[in-house]
Design a protein around this motif. Sequence first.
Motif, mmCIF file in Angstrom:
data_model
loop_
_atom_site.group_PDB
_atom_site.id
_atom_site.type_symbol
_atom_site.label_atom_id
_atom_site.label_comp_id
_atom_site.label_asym_id
_atom_site.label_seq_id
_atom_site.Cartn_x
_atom_site.Cartn_y
_atom_site.Cartn_z
ATOM 1 N N VAL A 32 -11.251 -0.856 1.522
ATOM 2 C CA VAL A 32 -11.147 0.067 0.388
ATOM 3 C C VAL A 32 -9.773 -0.067 -0.261
ATOM 4 O O VAL A 32 -9.661 -0.125 -1.496
ATOM 5 N N LEU A 33 -8.731 -0.146 0.555
ATOM 6 C CA LEU A 33 -7.384 -0.326 0.003
ATOM 7 C C LEU A 33 -7.291 -1.622 -0.799
ATOM 8 O O LEU A 33 -6.655 -1.667 -1.855
ATOM 9 N N HIS A 34 -7.922 -2.680 -0.290
ATOM 10 C CA HIS A 34 -7.924 -3.946 -1.035
ATOM 11 C C HIS A 34 -8.617 -3.785 -2.386
ATOM 12 O O HIS A 34 -8.130 -4.275 -3.407
ATOM 13 N N LEU A 35 -9.748 -3.096 -2.392
ATOM 14 C CA LEU A 35 -10.475 -2.889 -3.650
ATOM 15 C C LEU A 35 -9.651 -2.056 -4.639
ATOM 16 O O LEU A 35 -9.685 -2.308 -5.845
ATOM 17 N N LEU A 36 -8.919 -1.084 -4.133
ATOM 18 C CA LEU A 36 -8.126 -0.216 -5.002
ATOM 19 C C LEU A 36 -6.864 -0.895 -5.537
ATOM 20 O O LEU A 36 -6.423 -0.602 -6.652
ATOM 21 N N THR A 37 -6.271 -1.782 -4.736
ATOM 22 C CA THR A 37 -4.970 -2.359 -5.105
ATOM 23 C C THR A 37 -5.018 -3.840 -5.429
ATOM 24 O O THR A 37 -4.063 -4.365 -5.993
ATOM 25 N N ASP A 38 -6.085 -4.523 -4.994
ATOM 26 C CA ASP A 38 -6.220 -5.971 -5.150
ATOM 27 C C ASP A 38 -5.151 -6.743 -4.372
ATOM 28 O O ASP A 38 -4.863 -7.901 -4.679
ATOM 29 N N ARG A 39 -4.561 -6.118 -3.370
ATOM 30 C CA ARG A 39 -3.550 -6.794 -2.536
ATOM 31 C C ARG A 39 -4.244 -7.601 -1.446
ATOM 32 O O ARG A 39 -5.038 -7.079 -0.664
ATOM 33 N N VAL A 40 -3.930 -8.867 -1.397
ATOM 34 C CA VAL A 40 -4.537 -9.789 -0.434
ATOM 35 C C VAL A 40 -4.226 -9.377 1.001
ATOM 36 O O VAL A 40 -5.051 -9.550 1.899
ATOM 37 N N THR A 41 -3.059 -8.816 1.225
ATOM 38 C CA THR A 41 -2.671 -8.449 2.593
ATOM 39 C C THR A 41 -3.634 -7.431 3.198
ATOM 40 O O THR A 41 -3.872 -7.452 4.404
ATOM 41 N N PHE A 42 -4.197 -6.547 2.379
ATOM 42 C CA PHE A 42 -5.150 -5.571 2.910
ATOM 43 C C PHE A 42 -6.435 -6.270 3.359
ATOM 44 O O PHE A 42 -6.997 -5.934 4.402
ATOM 45 N N ALA A 43 -6.907 -7.221 2.602
ATOM 46 C CA ALA A 43 -8.113 -7.969 2.978
ATOM 47 C C ALA A 43 -7.858 -8.795 4.238
ATOM 48 O O ALA A 43 -8.700 -8.847 5.148
ATOM 49 N N PHE A 44 -6.694 -9.421 4.296
ATOM 50 C CA PHE A 44 -6.317 -10.236 5.448
ATOM 51 C C PHE A 44 -6.234 -9.370 6.705
ATOM 52 O O PHE A 44 -6.725 -9.734 7.771
ATOM 53 N N THR A 45 -5.631 -8.199 6.576
ATOM 54 C CA THR A 45 -5.515 -7.274 7.702
ATOM 55 C C THR A 45 -6.885 -6.796 8.156
ATOM 56 O O THR A 45 -7.160 -6.721 9.358
ATOM 57 N N ALA A 46 -7.765 -6.480 7.212
ATOM 58 C CA ALA A 46 -9.118 -6.046 7.569
ATOM 59 C C ALA A 46 -9.827 -7.116 8.398
ATOM 60 O O ALA A 46 -10.484 -6.802 9.394
ATOM 61 N N GLY A 47 -9.682 -8.370 8.006
ATOM 62 C CA GLY A 47 -10.306 -9.455 8.755
ATOM 63 C C GLY A 47 -9.801 -9.537 10.184
ATOM 64 O O GLY A 47 -10.584 -9.730 11.125
ATOM 65 N N HIS A 48 -8.496 -9.368 10.357
ATOM 66 C CA HIS A 48 -7.934 -9.410 11.706
ATOM 67 C C HIS A 48 -8.344 -8.184 12.520
ATOM 68 O O HIS A 48 -8.580 -8.291 13.733
ATOM 69 N N LEU A 49 -8.424 -7.033 11.885
ATOM 70 C CA LEU A 49 -8.885 -5.841 12.591
ATOM 71 C C LEU A 49 -10.328 -6.002 13.059
ATOM 72 O O LEU A 49 -10.683 -5.574 14.165
ATOM 73 N N ILE A 50 -11.152 -6.610 12.229
ATOM 74 C CA ILE A 50 -12.540 -6.857 12.626
ATOM 75 C C ILE A 50 -12.585 -7.797 13.828
ATOM 76 O O ILE A 50 -13.331 -7.550 14.788
ATOM 77 N N ALA A 51 -11.801 -8.855 13.805
ATOM 78 C CA ALA A 51 -11.792 -9.795 14.931
ATOM 79 C C ALA A 51 -11.407 -9.087 16.227
ATOM 80 O O ALA A 51 -12.070 -9.244 17.263
#
Length: 161
Positions: A32-51
């Motif tokens: 959600v943070l990535h969608l709101l801010t378009d910051r790549v770091t949020f998407a990258f962090t989400a992927g690592h949290l899922i792993a």
Amino acid sequence: MRSRVRAAGHAVHPILIVFPLGLLTTAAGFDVLHLLTDRVTFAFTAGHLIAAGLLLGVVTAATGWLDWWLVVPPGTRAHRVGLLHGLVNAVVLVLFGMSWAMRLAEENWIPQWPALAAAWLGVLVSGLGGWLGGELVERLGVSVDENAHPDASSSLGASAA
């Protein structure tokens, strides 16, 4: 029905469940943070949290399945609810696994809508899995020490063994 997978006098499964549940839910929040801010770091962090959530989810599931198999009597409502609880939570892991796999195919792990939908659906389904887990413990007494009462001694005490 006292758990067989124990550490320091307590069942391990309910101790571990907070980790995958927290990691996977937080990953959806980072999406959600990535969608709101378009910051790549949020998407990258989400992927690592899922792993991390998937890895800990497998360990947590193993402790739950062991207790279900070793402790819960077959033919009981608790056995049926426990099976459903495990299967629902397996669906959660599959949904997040699909979300993670879809992210791997994208540059910078930026999730597209199918990956986001799988993760958010995983969060919703985890609510059902959690409710079923609560039903097992609070209503059916699974993993509750047979000597439990408001003035019971510490689980670390000699009489707890």
